[in-house]
Design a protein around this motif. Structure first.
Motif, short mmCIF file in Angstrom:
data_model
loop_
_atom_site.label_atom_id
_atom_site.label_comp_id
_atom_site.label_asym_id
_atom_site.label_seq_id
_atom_site.Cartn_x
_atom_site.Cartn_y
_atom_site.Cartn_z
N GLN A 1 -15.50 -23.06 -16.41
CA GLN A 1 -16.39 -24.20 -16.24
C GLN A 1 -15.78 -25.27 -15.33
O GLN A 1 -16.39 -26.31 -15.09
CB GLN A 1 -16.73 -24.82 -17.60
CG GLN A 1 -17.51 -23.93 -18.52
CD GLN A 1 -16.64 -22.89 -19.23
OE1 GLN A 1 -15.43 -23.02 -19.31
NE2 GLN A 1 -17.27 -21.83 -19.73
N GLY A 2 -14.57 -25.03 -14.82
CA GLY A 2 -13.93 -25.98 -13.92
C GLY A 2 -13.14 -27.06 -14.63
O GLY A 2 -12.71 -28.03 -14.00
N ILE A 3 -12.92 -26.92 -15.91
CA ILE A 3 -12.16 -27.91 -16.66
C ILE A 3 -10.67 -27.62 -16.49
O ILE A 3 -10.22 -26.49 -16.70
CB ILE A 3 -12.53 -27.88 -18.16
CG1 ILE A 3 -14.01 -28.22 -18.33
CG2 ILE A 3 -11.64 -28.83 -18.95
CD1 ILE A 3 -14.53 -27.96 -19.72
N ALA A 4 -9.93 -28.62 -16.08
CA ALA A 4 -8.48 -28.48 -15.92
C ALA A 4 -7.80 -29.15 -17.11
O ALA A 4 -7.83 -30.38 -17.23
CB ALA A 4 -8.03 -29.13 -14.62
N PRO A 5 -7.21 -28.37 -18.01
CA PRO A 5 -6.58 -28.98 -19.18
C PRO A 5 -5.36 -29.81 -18.80
O PRO A 5 -4.70 -29.54 -17.79
CB PRO A 5 -6.18 -27.78 -20.04
CG PRO A 5 -6.10 -26.64 -19.10
CD PRO A 5 -7.06 -26.93 -17.98
N SER A 6 -5.08 -30.81 -19.60
CA SER A 6 -3.91 -31.67 -19.39
C SER A 6 -3.04 -31.60 -20.63
O SER A 6 -3.52 -31.39 -21.74
CB SER A 6 -4.33 -33.11 -19.16
OG SER A 6 -5.09 -33.22 -17.99
N LEU A 7 -1.75 -31.77 -20.43
CA LEU A 7 -0.81 -31.81 -21.54
C LEU A 7 -0.14 -33.17 -21.52
O LEU A 7 0.42 -33.58 -20.50
CB LEU A 7 0.25 -30.71 -21.40
CG LEU A 7 1.37 -30.72 -22.43
CD1 LEU A 7 0.83 -30.39 -23.81
CD2 LEU A 7 2.46 -29.72 -22.04
N TYR A 8 -0.25 -33.87 -22.62
CA TYR A 8 0.40 -35.17 -22.74
C TYR A 8 1.52 -35.02 -23.76
O TYR A 8 1.29 -34.52 -24.86
CB TYR A 8 -0.59 -36.24 -23.21
CG TYR A 8 -1.70 -36.47 -22.22
CD1 TYR A 8 -1.54 -37.37 -21.18
CD2 TYR A 8 -2.90 -35.77 -22.32
CE1 TYR A 8 -2.56 -37.56 -20.26
CE2 TYR A 8 -3.92 -35.95 -21.40
CZ TYR A 8 -3.74 -36.85 -20.38
OH TYR A 8 -4.75 -37.04 -19.47
N THR A 9 2.71 -35.41 -23.39
CA THR A 9 3.84 -35.34 -24.31
C THR A 9 4.41 -36.73 -24.49
O THR A 9 4.34 -37.58 -23.60
CB THR A 9 4.96 -34.41 -23.79
OG1 THR A 9 5.43 -34.90 -22.54
CG2 THR A 9 4.46 -32.99 -23.62
N LEU A 10 4.96 -36.96 -25.65
CA LEU A 10 5.61 -38.23 -25.96
C LEU A 10 6.93 -37.90 -26.62
O LEU A 10 6.95 -37.24 -27.66
CB LEU A 10 4.72 -39.08 -26.88
CG LEU A 10 5.25 -40.42 -27.32
CD1 LEU A 10 5.49 -41.33 -26.12
CD2 LEU A 10 4.28 -41.07 -28.28
#
Length: 135
Positions: free
Chosen positions: A58-67
């Motif tokens: 569907q063209g969604i680019a997942p993101s990963l957020y780390t802390l």
């Protein structure tokens, strides 16, 4: 059957490819053994490098957020310096986001350039300031 759960050290030792190499390098150059800092920093950085290159149908680019949270003096700054040095030598320092002055500045920076890596020392203080802005 063993019920022993793998440790963070196990994940550090067995992580494959670039993740493993970078994580082990960060950890080995620390003054103290900090596998969590090494893995968290490496995951966030590699996710930034790959950002926008992997999409769903569907063209969604997942993101990963780390802390990465740790006490003062635990080695967060050393991990940050390694990433900054890598970016400098690779000519990709533009991927490093500076400290936004406000929540609006943060949103604006991400909307203009979504592929950024933010290393923010004393993040707890920053969250307190942002929270005050929302009150």
């Amino acid at each position: 059957m063993s019920t022993t759960k793998p440790t963070i050290e196990y994940f550090l030792e067995t992580a494959p490819g670039l993740l493993g190499e970078l994580s082990r390098y960060i950890n080995q150059t620390q003054d103290t053994n900090q596998p969590g800092i090494a893995l968290g920093t490496s995951l966030g950085f590699i996710a930034t490098l790959r950002s926008g290159r992997i999409t769903t149908r569907q063209g969604i680019a997942p993101s990963l957020y780390t802390l990465v949270l740790a006490n003062s003096g635990a080695g967060k700054t050393r991990a940050q310096n390694i990433i900054m040095d890598i970016c400098d030598k690779a000519g990709i320092s533009s991927m490093l986001m500076g400290y936004p002055a406000s929540d609006a500045g943060f949103r604006t920076a991400l909307s203009k350039t979504p592929r950024q890596f933010l290393m923010w020392d004393e993040f707890g203080q920053a969250l307190s300031e942002i929270y005050r802005d929302w009150e």
